[in-house]
Design a protein around this motif. Structure first.
Motif, PDB file in Angstrom:
ATOM      1  N   GLU A  52       0.875  -1.191   0.000  1.00 30.01           N
ATOM      2  CA  GLU A  52       0.000   0.000   0.000  1.00 30.01           C
ATOM      3  C   GLU A  52       0.901   1.227   0.000  1.00 30.01           C
ATOM      4  O   GLU A  52       1.117   1.870   1.029  1.00 30.01           O
ATOM      5  CB  GLU A  52      -0.941  -0.058   1.197  1.00 30.01           C
ATOM      6  N   TYR A 241      -7.238  -8.341  -0.412  1.00 29.14           N
ATOM      7  CA  TYR A 241      -6.266  -9.078   0.390  1.00 29.14           C
ATOM      8  C   TYR A 241      -6.971 -10.141   1.220  1.00 29.14           C
ATOM      9  O   TYR A 241      -8.195 -10.082   1.439  1.00 29.14           O
ATOM     10  CB  TYR A 241      -5.454  -8.137   1.290  1.00 29.14           C
ATOM     11  N   ALA A 253     -10.861  -5.810   0.759  1.00 25.34           N
ATOM     12  CA  ALA A 253     -11.866  -4.944   1.357  1.00 25.34           C
ATOM     13  C   ALA A 253     -12.485  -4.156   0.217  1.00 25.34           C
ATOM     14  O   ALA A 253     -11.822  -3.884  -0.785  1.00 25.34           O
ATOM     15  CB  ALA A 253     -11.238  -3.990   2.360  1.00 25.34           C
ATOM     16  N   ARG A 296     -13.105   4.615   6.391  1.00 24.80           N
ATOM     17  CA  ARG A 296     -11.719   5.106   6.358  1.00 24.80           C
ATOM     18  C   ARG A 296     -11.739   6.642   6.263  1.00 24.80           C
ATOM     19  O   ARG A 296     -12.488   7.188   5.458  1.00 24.80           O
ATOM     20  CB  ARG A 296     -10.972   4.558   5.152  1.00 24.80           C
ATOM     21  N   ARG A 323      -6.056   5.129   4.101  1.00 23.52           N
ATOM     22  CA  ARG A 323      -6.101   3.656   4.147  1.00 23.52           C
ATOM     23  C   ARG A 323      -5.042   3.073   5.077  1.00 23.52           C
ATOM     24  O   ARG A 323      -4.850   1.870   5.125  1.00 23.52           O
ATOM     25  CB  ARG A 323      -5.889   3.086   2.733  1.00 23.52           C
TER      26      ARG A 323
END
Ligand code: GLY
Length: 362
Positions: A52, A241, A253, A296, A323
């Motif tokens: 990420e 993931y 997600a 988020r 995130r």
């Protein structure tokens, strides 16, 4: 030395700040009561800056943040707590096409390794048999979210310098060099510094000196009761993931900008089952036993907002982690504790609130 600090928000970041600040002798009141829809309990707990990724200073911050987690674990143990599961055995990101493999091989850094298809499946036998290979990001890992939050909760309740105040805050007012924090029941609390760590609700605190461009991005995750993995695995896009948790497997997600609606979208579970089974085929037939959703706190550049407000230095921001809230929590706590004890953190310049130009009342 600052003597009284009010922390707005009791998610992973608020609790971590409370604990690190208190460990340095600062008296802290932690405001909040675990708001439904909060990002922290919904998080995957991925400590995965290698996947990420951010640009420039965001990447350096995320890499350093990963290394801060063992220090936070040590602090909860100092409070007599057994601690939480923190795994640093690396994570995998699978390539399903030759193009994925080219791109992922170019992304390897330092100790990272490329695994061919057979080697990747020896490491994780449940992986997609048609994979081309996998990047093994050796320094990445996973914080177990349920045990980490429970452990931080116990440690903050136990620490003699931390007071918990379950009534959420409604308003902030400057009062000379200090701040008055007013809670939802109308009670005032005078503090030397306020720390705004309320995730997606940070902009809603009344009396802020400026508008904060923090907006919700809903994420749904699901779990199956079948253990399929030993380490977390990302799909090629870096957004889907799968990870091991409590004897089962978590799939993450979704990402939908739908405001403050924290109920799962109608197709979220089928999307998760489809994307998850592209990595682990057994997920296609495994019944989902649990699912959950969180919001988020996104900023326009996906970087957090850290440090003092230039117009109101008694107010420190620790929000907008987008995130990467779990990943960046422990380092955020150290940064805020440094600022509260008068230690300069030149490295957080790129995360200053005034990089955004929008202002309230102007
Ligand atoms: N960092 C994981 C997520 O936002 O879903």
């Amino acid at each position: 030395m600052v003597s009284r600090v009010g922390i707005v928000g009791d998610g992973v970041i608020g609790m971590a700040i409370a604990l690190v600040a208190a460990s340095r002798g600062i008296s802290v009141t932690l405001f909040g009561d675990h708001t439904p829809g909060a990002a922290s309990p919904a998080s995957a707990g991925m400590l995965a800056p290698s996947v990420e990724r951010s640009d420039g200073p965001g990447q350096a911050f995320s890499d350093a943040a990963r290394a801060a987690w063992p220090r936070l674990l040590e602090l909860v143990r100092v409070q007599g707590d057994p601690g939480f599961r923190l795994t640093q055995q690396g994570i995998l990101q699978v390539a399903l096409t030759e193009a994925d493999a080219d791109r992922l091989q170019r992304s390897l850094r330092g100790p990272d390794r490329w695994l061919g298809a057979a080697e990747a499946r020896r490491a994780e036998p449940a992986l997609q048999p048609n994979l081309v290979g996998a990047a093994h990001f050796m320094d990445d890992g996973l914080a177990d979210v349920p045990s980490a939050l429970a452990s931080l909760e116990r440690a903050t309740l136990r620490h003699p310098l931390i007071a918990r105040h379950r009534t959420p805050l409604r308003r902030l007012d400057a009062c000379g060099a200090q701040l008055t924090l007013t809670d939802a029941a109308g009670a005032d609390h005078e503090v030397d510094h306020g720390v705004l760590a309320a995730g997606v609700w940070s902009p809603t605190l009344e009396g802020l000196p400026r508008a904060l461009p923090v907006t919700p991005l809903r994420g749904t995750l699901a779990a199956v009761g079948v253990p399929l993995l030993s380490v977390p695995v990302y799909g090629p896009d870096g957004h889907c993931y799968v990870l091991p948790r409590e004897g089962g497997t978590v799939i993450g997600a979704t990402a939908d900008a739908v405001g403050f609606d924290a109920t799962p979208g109608p197709s979220d579970l089928s999307t998760l089952q489809r994307t998850g089974s592209s990595i682990l085929p057994a997920l296609a037939a495994a019944p989902i036993t649990q699912h959950w959703t969180g919001l988020r706190p996104m900023t326009p550049d996906r970087l957090p907002i850290l440090g003092p407000d230039p117009a109101l230095p008694a107010l420190l921001y620790a929000c907008g982690h987008s995130r990467n809230g779990f990943l960046q929590a422990a380092l955020t706590a150290e940064v805020i504790a440094d600022l509260l004890t008068g230690t300069d953190r030149a490295d957080i310049g790129p995360f200053a609130v005034d990089r955004f130009i929008e202002r309230l009342n102007t």
